[in-house]
Design an enzyme around this catalytic site. Structure first.
Site, PDB file in Angstrom:
ATOM      1  N   CYS A   1     -52.342  32.526  -9.845  1.00 40.46           N
ATOM      2  CA  CYS A   1     -52.371  33.004  -8.476  1.00 40.46           C
ATOM      3  C   CYS A   1     -52.092  31.854  -7.540  1.00 40.46           C
ATOM      4  O   CYS A   1     -52.069  32.012  -6.347  1.00 40.46           O
ATOM      5  CB  CYS A   1     -53.731  33.601  -8.178  1.00 40.46           C
ATOM      6  SG  CYS A   1     -55.012  32.422  -8.500  1.00 40.46           S
TER       7      CYS A   1
ATOM      8  N   THR B   1     -63.331  35.935  -3.303  1.00 43.96           N
ATOM      9  CA  THR B   1     -63.913  34.872  -4.140  1.00 43.96           C
ATOM     10  C   THR B   1     -65.415  34.763  -3.883  1.00 43.96           C
ATOM     11  O   THR B   1     -66.213  34.676  -4.828  1.00 43.96           O
ATOM     12  CB  THR B   1     -63.228  33.520  -3.824  1.00 43.96           C
ATOM     13  OG1 THR B   1     -61.826  33.650  -4.080  1.00 43.96           O
ATOM     14  CG2 THR B   1     -63.795  32.385  -4.655  1.00 43.96           C
TER      15      THR B   1
ATOM     16  N   SER C   1     -61.534  42.483  -0.969  1.00 49.22           N
ATOM     17  CA  SER C   1     -60.981  41.462  -0.087  1.00 49.22           C
ATOM     18  C   SER C   1     -60.043  42.122   0.916  1.00 49.22           C
ATOM     19  O   SER C   1     -59.159  42.898   0.532  1.00 49.22           O
ATOM     20  CB  SER C   1     -60.222  40.421  -0.912  1.00 49.22           C
ATOM     21  OG  SER C   1     -59.673  39.448  -0.068  1.00 49.22           O
TER      22      SER C   1
ATOM     23  N   ASN D   1     -54.590  41.003 -11.624  1.00 51.92           N
ATOM     24  CA  ASN D   1     -53.685  40.523 -10.584  1.00 51.92           C
ATOM     25  C   ASN D   1     -52.335  40.056 -11.123  1.00 51.92           C
ATOM     26  O   ASN D   1     -51.346  40.089 -10.414  1.00 51.92           O
ATOM     27  CB  ASN D   1     -54.349  39.386  -9.796  1.00 51.92           C
ATOM     28  CG  ASN D   1     -54.980  38.342 -10.686  1.00 51.92           C
ATOM     29  OD1 ASN D   1     -55.791  38.652 -11.543  1.00 51.92           O
ATOM     30  ND2 ASN D   1     -54.596  37.095 -10.496  1.00 51.92           N
TER      31      ASN D   1
HETATM   32  N1  PLP Z   1     -59.984  38.601  -7.455  1.00 54.95           N
HETATM   33  C1  PLP Z   1     -58.720  38.987  -7.676  1.00 54.95           C
HETATM   34  C2  PLP Z   1     -58.414  39.932  -8.790  1.00 54.95           C
HETATM   35  C3  PLP Z   1     -57.690  38.511  -6.870  1.00 54.95           C
HETATM   36  O1  PLP Z   1     -56.436  38.875  -7.102  1.00 54.95           O
HETATM   37  C4  PLP Z   1     -58.024  37.608  -5.829  1.00 54.95           C
HETATM   38  C5  PLP Z   1     -56.964  37.028  -4.980  1.00 54.95           C
HETATM   39  O2  PLP Z   1     -55.842  36.816  -5.399  1.00 54.95           O
HETATM   40  C6  PLP Z   1     -59.357  37.257  -5.636  1.00 54.95           C
HETATM   41  C7  PLP Z   1     -60.320  37.766  -6.476  1.00 54.95           C
HETATM   42  C8  PLP Z   1     -59.774  36.310  -4.558  1.00 54.95           C
HETATM   43  O3  PLP Z   1     -59.803  36.947  -3.304  1.00 54.95           O
HETATM   44  P1  PLP Z   1     -59.760  36.043  -1.974  1.00 54.95           P
HETATM   45  O4  PLP Z   1     -58.348  35.583  -1.828  1.00 54.95           O
HETATM   46  O5  PLP Z   1     -60.167  36.995  -0.867  1.00 54.95           O
HETATM   47  O6  PLP Z   1     -60.734  34.957  -2.152  1.00 54.95           O
END
Ligand code: PLP
Length: 389
Positions: free
Chosen positions: A328, A73, A200, A152
């Site tokens: 999510c 994020t 990540s 995702n």
């Molecule tokens: N982007 C995508 C496509 C994701 O699936 C996620 C997490 O589910 C994120 C960003 C966010 O990552 P983080 O959990 O490390 O903040």
């Protein structure tokens, strides 16, 4: 069933034992601050720089192009807000897609409130962005295009190389959120002319709370965090050495194991898809038939879309962890998925996706167990649905 079956590897992955082992001495034995000049500090600095190199290798970048962040994020925010801030109030247009992760979409909405103009590209019924729609969306003040490498919710993989080339031809920068794709499909920031890319650690069998942003050499971003000037002044804060060490080892394992692991996951995935679609008459696959992440399945049951959360909970009672396609986060679990809506699903059907995501530690035995349980669960829901009608 002896133990839980974890089929939610897109939400997060378990830490690989080799990653945990590598992190272990950094929890207590080596505790230095990488900015300190003494030997204990220098040890930590060396560990961070080794990890930077390991993460860079996963996407064929240079070590100095990797900026460690506190999450995927934060990497997304750093790229988008960082460029916006750098524009210093000049007209700012950015192009993204309607199915991005909230880390992108909410950041775009924040920038809209601050005067940026955002174009949200549509997707087709399989979740694909149309390169021609991108080509016609540019304006003279388009500075950035941000399209995720793989989604995702439905696992669809975008034609990133083509989208990046179109963006470069129009003189804008190309960012991709590769949080779901990294370690699962090959990424090469030179073959795919990508300027900024988010990663990540916890999606590649590393620790939570650790991410990275690839920033092509020469690209400037206004930092989000100001302070001691760590990460070459691009992100102040004492580095999360323990997490970064784990991220590095996780990236190394992902790079070495990717082709073998993906082939195995594709086999398990396709066996699971066939096993569901061939035996449960109302089951249908959501997302692209083949341009999808290895291990990623999104499935719906026609006429029973309203029962998706009950199915998820019934599977949970059987010791099987999957997630809904809705979002999510469990905060939105009962809402229609904006991703499925963008793919043309009506609001009821857009509540019905179930996401089953396989990973490194899943076995064929678990797939077989799942295939035994799922028809029973769907059937019990059918009874509920017909009683309710
Ligand atoms: N982007 C995508 C496509 C994701 O699936 C996620 C997490 O589910 C994120 C960003 C966010 O990552 P983080 O959990 O490390 O903040």
């Amino acid at each position: 069933m002896s133990r839980d079956i974890y089929f939610d590897n897109s939400a997060t992955t378990p830490i690989d034992p080799a990653v945990a082992q590598a992190m272990d001495p950094w929890i207590d034995e080596y505790f230095g601050n990488p900015s300190s000049m003494h030997r204990i500090g220098r040890q930590a600095r060396e560990a961070v720089e080794l990890a930077r190199h390991q993460v860079a290798q996963l996407i064929n970048a240079k070590a100095e192009e990797i900026l460690f962040t506190g999450s995927g994020t934060e990497a997304d925010n750093t790229a988008i807000v960082g460029l916006f801030e750098l524009a210093g109030g000049q007209p700012f247009h950015l192009i993204t897609s309607a199915i991005e992760h909230p880390a992108i979409l909410e950041t775009c909405r924040y920038l809209e409130r601050r005067g940026a103009e955002v174009t949200y590209l549509s997707v087709d019924s399989s979740g694909m962005v149309d390169p021609e729609e991108l080509a016609s969306a540019f304006e003279p003040h388009t500075r950035l295009v941000s399209i995720m490498t793989a989604n995702n919710v439905v696992g669809t993989i975008q034609p990133i190389a083509e989208l990046a080339r179109i963006t470069r031809d129009h003189g804008a920068l190309f960012h991709t959120d590769a949080v779901q794709a990294a370690g699962r499909i090959p990424l090469d920031v030179h073959v795919q002319p990508i300027d900024l890319l988010s990663l990540s650690a916890h999606k590649i069998y590393g620790p939570k709370g650790c991410g990275a942003l690839y920033v092509r050499q020469g690209i400037k971003l206004e930092p989000l965090l100001h302070g001691g000037g760590q990460e070459l002044g691009r992100r102040s804060a004492t580095e999360n050495v323990i997490g970064i060490v784990g991220f590095g080892v996780a990236a190394d394992i992902a790079r070495v194991e990717m082709s073998r692991e993906s082939a195995r996951l594709v086999q398990l995935r396709d066996r699971l898809i066939r096993g569901i679609v061939d035996t449960i008459p109302n089951a249908y696959l959501i997302g692209h038939p083949f341009r999808r992440l290895p291990g990623h399945i999104c499935i719906g049951f026609a006429g029973q879309e309203g029962e998706a959360i009950k199915m998820l909970l019934a599977l949970d009672q059987e010791g099987i962890a999957i997630s809904s396609g809705s979002a999510c986060s469990s905060n939105h679990a009962t809402e229609a998925s904006y991703v499925l809506k963008a793919m043309g699903f009506d609001p009821l059907r857009a509540r019905g996706g179930l996401r089953i995501t396989l990973g490194r530690f899943n076995t064929e035995k678990e797939v077989n167990e799942f295939l035994e349980v799922i028809p029973r669960v769907v059937d019990s829901m059918r009874t509920i649905t017909s009683r309710a009608v």
